[in-house]
Write a protein that holds these residues in place. Structure first.
Motif, mmCIF file in Angstrom:
data_model
loop_
_atom_site.group_PDB
_atom_site.id
_atom_site.type_symbol
_atom_site.label_atom_id
_atom_site.label_comp_id
_atom_site.label_asym_id
_atom_site.label_seq_id
_atom_site.Cartn_x
_atom_site.Cartn_y
_atom_site.Cartn_z
ATOM 1 N N VAL A 75 -11.436 15.912 -12.656
ATOM 2 C CA VAL A 75 -10.654 14.645 -11.508
ATOM 3 C C VAL A 75 -11.775 15.054 -10.114
ATOM 4 N N ALA A 123 -18.791 19.571 -6.401
ATOM 5 C CA ALA A 123 -17.986 20.357 -8.066
ATOM 6 C C ALA A 123 -17.763 19.357 -8.799
ATOM 7 N N LEU A 160 -13.672 11.003 -13.214
ATOM 8 C CA LEU A 160 -11.999 10.599 -12.205
ATOM 9 C C LEU A 160 -12.345 10.622 -10.913
ATOM 10 N N ASP A 171 -21.173 22.375 8.894
ATOM 11 C CA ASP A 171 -21.108 23.613 9.964
ATOM 12 C C ASP A 171 -22.373 25.098 9.435
ATOM 13 N N THR A 227 -9.587 5.376 -9.724
ATOM 14 C CA THR A 227 -9.226 6.062 -10.714
ATOM 15 C C THR A 227 -8.683 7.104 -10.493
ATOM 16 N N LYS A 228 -7.107 6.737 -10.097
ATOM 17 C CA LYS A 228 -6.511 8.542 -8.892
ATOM 18 C C LYS A 228 -5.624 9.010 -10.666
ATOM 19 N N SER A 264 -12.644 18.353 13.036
ATOM 20 C CA SER A 264 -12.913 16.838 12.594
ATOM 21 C C SER A 264 -13.106 16.093 14.485
ATOM 22 N N PHE A 266 -5.972 19.428 6.880
ATOM 23 C CA PHE A 266 -5.533 18.689 5.453
ATOM 24 C C PHE A 266 -3.887 19.230 5.034
ATOM 25 N N VAL A 281 -0.997 16.092 -7.946
ATOM 26 C CA VAL A 281 -0.994 14.903 -9.343
ATOM 27 C C VAL A 281 0.159 15.584 -9.829
ATOM 28 N N THR A 329 -12.608 26.532 -7.104
ATOM 29 C CA THR A 329 -12.347 26.498 -5.647
ATOM 30 C C THR A 329 -10.672 26.988 -5.505
ATOM 31 N N ILE A 333 -18.714 27.505 -5.348
ATOM 32 C CA ILE A 333 -18.479 25.747 -6.170
ATOM 33 C C ILE A 333 -19.660 26.079 -7.862
#
Ligand code: FAD
Length: 545
Positions: free
Chosen positions: A22, A27, A45, A66, A117-118, A197, A391, A401, A438, A453
């Motif tokens: 996923v 990665a 996906l 960065d 596709t989630k 950001s 985040f 999920v 990770t 990764i």
């Protein structure tokens, strides 16, 4: 292929693969490539419409890496390394996205990626020893191994402020930026947040907007990027022996090839410390300043305080209004305990007449209204609100999920009720054939993630190959190994200063999230050695069946 997928979705039958990945970012792409080369039938996906992950979603003005791009690249194929040349020391988001597209083309990866596709839920079927994945578009996937390459910084944190729905202007999220850009010309703009950001985008938004108001809860340490061509000293080092350069990165603490410092702060005079600091400030390199000043800066409060004070001096010198400078100066965390930012004109932007800083520590936001933002002290009328609020890091995309159901109907949400429990940040007890790239418990966000990764992907794919070749069908960590890793994580974190900051590393930015330091603080090189030792000692801490 497409027809087959459509008919599978329509009939409800599952696509059968050896491995489902996923995510199609840094990665996921490398995983797909390695899995194919190892002879596995694999698919990826992604909820996104194309490859890129972070660099697909974060298209806000000023978005860049960065970590110097020469280091923030794949290293698995020497030919790929010579086929691509970065144009800048810190590449922009469009250039990094082009690079990841180039990689996808070069290894013909898109044909095995289902975009848009989630993945909604995942269930381990004990009888067939396979994972069953369900998605938001009806497609089902059945796989022997389920790998979440869903990203540490891919689940944007929803705004916590009342009234967003009432706002009649435009609302944007840095982590979900529109593909055709945003025109701020003549607009009154609010930016909420002052993390990485925001620090990257504020100077560019200020150049366009009629007026920009920045709403800051917690100031961050920001260091100048001094962007431009890749610095010749690093390039010379790289060109002189690429393999050795990459190997040094893999064995380093942060995934960037710098030597370990041995001199401690009190062995240096004030003048020597200042000289080192000024050199690091001029270098415009986060990892340089985080690791190269003196050895005790990340582990000792006194050694760290010296760096903090030197940076505070720089902020005071850059920002003309003393009250604004004071508000922008961090005092609540050691330098490096929270991810520092790289800036281009960030502090200088507050000297512009069209920029106002609102210090939310003194006047919290009370509500968002139809016309703007109301704080405890004022109403700010705006046409546009940009949420740069970060985040739900490290676990957000994994927990999204839901449910992930392992052995005996165990749900990952329940198992992680008191915070993430993992073995090596890669696997979870009770969830056979389930891997995270990770994941929490690995160096991840405390490192150059390109290096971390690659290490994770190589380790996982090599193990899957060995498992298959030896005739095993399942792999899962033991409870003892997982508990031991938790203790080791805790021990390592006592040595660094990360425990002294409430940050997204600890979940402190998300209301209700269980607090605890999620990344492994023991360093990239030592972590790699541990993973290698696990393998060389007959998969220490794993049950194979
Ligand atoms: P991502 O790139 O996040 O990709 C994960 C993918 O998984 C996404 O495309 C997402 O859509 C998909 N996904 C998630 N959940 C689902 C689901 N349920 N179903 C389907 N698809 C799903 N790191 C550094 O080392 N150096 C840097 O300079 C640096 N700069 C950064 C700048 C920004 C603005 C951000 C946000 C992050 C930065 N990072 C940096 C961290 C960055 O996330 C990693 O370097 C790297 O890109 C992560 O790659 P990934 O493939 O693990 O995850």
């Amino acid at each position: 292929m497409v027809a087959t997928r459509e008919s599978e979705a329509a009939s409800g039958t599952a696509q059968q693969v050896d491995v489902a990945v996923v995510g199609a970012g840094f990665a996921g792409l490398y995983l797909l490539h390695r899995l194919r080369k190892a002879g596995f039938k694999a698919i990826a996906l992604d909820e996104a419409g194309d490859v890129g992950g972070t660099w697909y979603w974060n298209r806000y003005p000023g978005a860049r890496c960065d970590i110097q791009t020469i280091d923030y690249s794949y290293t698995f194929d020497p030919e790929l390394e010579t086929a691509w040349t970065w144009s800048e020391k810190y590449a922009t988001q469009p250039e990094i996205l082009r690079y990841l597209g180039f990689v996808a083309d070069r290894y013909d990866l898109r044909r095995d990626i289902r975009f848009n596709t989630k993945v909604r839920a995942a269930t381990w079927d004990e009888t067939t020893e396979r994972w069953q994945l369900t998605t938001d578009n009806g497609a089902h996937v059945s796989c022997r191994h389920y790998i979440m390459a869903t990203g540490c910084l891919s689940a944007p944190k929803p705004p916590e402020i009342d009234g967003v729905k009432d706002f009649e202007g435009k609302v944007y999220f840095t982590g979900r930026w529109p593909h055709d850009g945003v025109d701020f010309a003549g607009k009154r703009v609010a930016v909420i947040g002052t993390g990485s950001s925001a620090i990257q985008s504020i100077p560019l938004i200020a150049e366009q907007a009629a007026h920009l108001t920045v709403f800051q809860r917690t100031p961050n340490f920001a260091l100048p990027a001094h962007n431009g061509p890749a610095p010749s000293d690093r390039m010379d080092l790289f060109q002189s022996d690429r393999a050795a350069y990459r190997e040094q990165a893999r064995q380093s603490m942060a995934g960037v090839p710098y030597p370990q410092q041995t001199v401690v702060s009190w062995q240096l005079s004030d003048a020597e410390r200042r000289e080192r600091f000024e050199r690091a400030w001029a270098a415009g390199d986060l990892v340089h300043i985080l690791t190269q000043l003196w050895a005790d800066q990340a582990v000792d409060v006194d050694g760290n305080r010296i760096v903090q004070d030197l940076i505070r001096e720089k902020i005071r010198a850059a920002v003309k209004d003393p009250e604004t400078a004071a508000a922008l100066t961090p005092h609540d965390h050691p330098f490096g305990a929270k991810r520092p930012c790289l800036d281009t004109n960030y502090y200088a932007t507050y000297n512009r007449p069209n920029v106002t800083l609102v210090n939310l520590r003194q006047e919290p936001i009370k509500a968002i209204t139809a016309g703007g933002i109301t704080t405890a002290k004022r109403n700010v009328d705006v046409d546009v609100i940009v949420f740069a609020t970060g985040f739900d890091a490290m676990t957000g995309a994994i927990r999204a999920v839901h449910p992930i159901t392992g052995r005996s109907g165990k749900s990952l949400t329940d198992v992680w009720a008191q915070g993430p429990q993992t073995y090596l940040g890669l696997t979870v007890e009770g969830f056979p054939n389930f891997f995270m790239i990770t994941g929490p418990g690995s160096p991840s966000v405390l490192s150059n993630m390109a290096v971390s990764i690659e290490q994770h992907v190589d380790w996982v794919v090599d193990r899957l190959k060995a498992l298959r070749d030896a005739g095993f069908t399942t792999i899962e960590p033991t409870e003892t190994a997982q508990a031991g890793w938790g203790r080791h994580m805790a021990d390592c974190s006592m040595v660094t200063l990360h425990r002294l900051a409430n940050t997204w590393y600890t979940g402190a930015n998300v209301p209700g999230k269980v607090q605890g330091l999620m990344p492994y603080t023991g360093g990239v090189g030592p972590y790699r050695s541990i993973c290698d030792e696990v393998t060389s000692r007959g998969m220490l801490g794993f049950k194979l069946t």
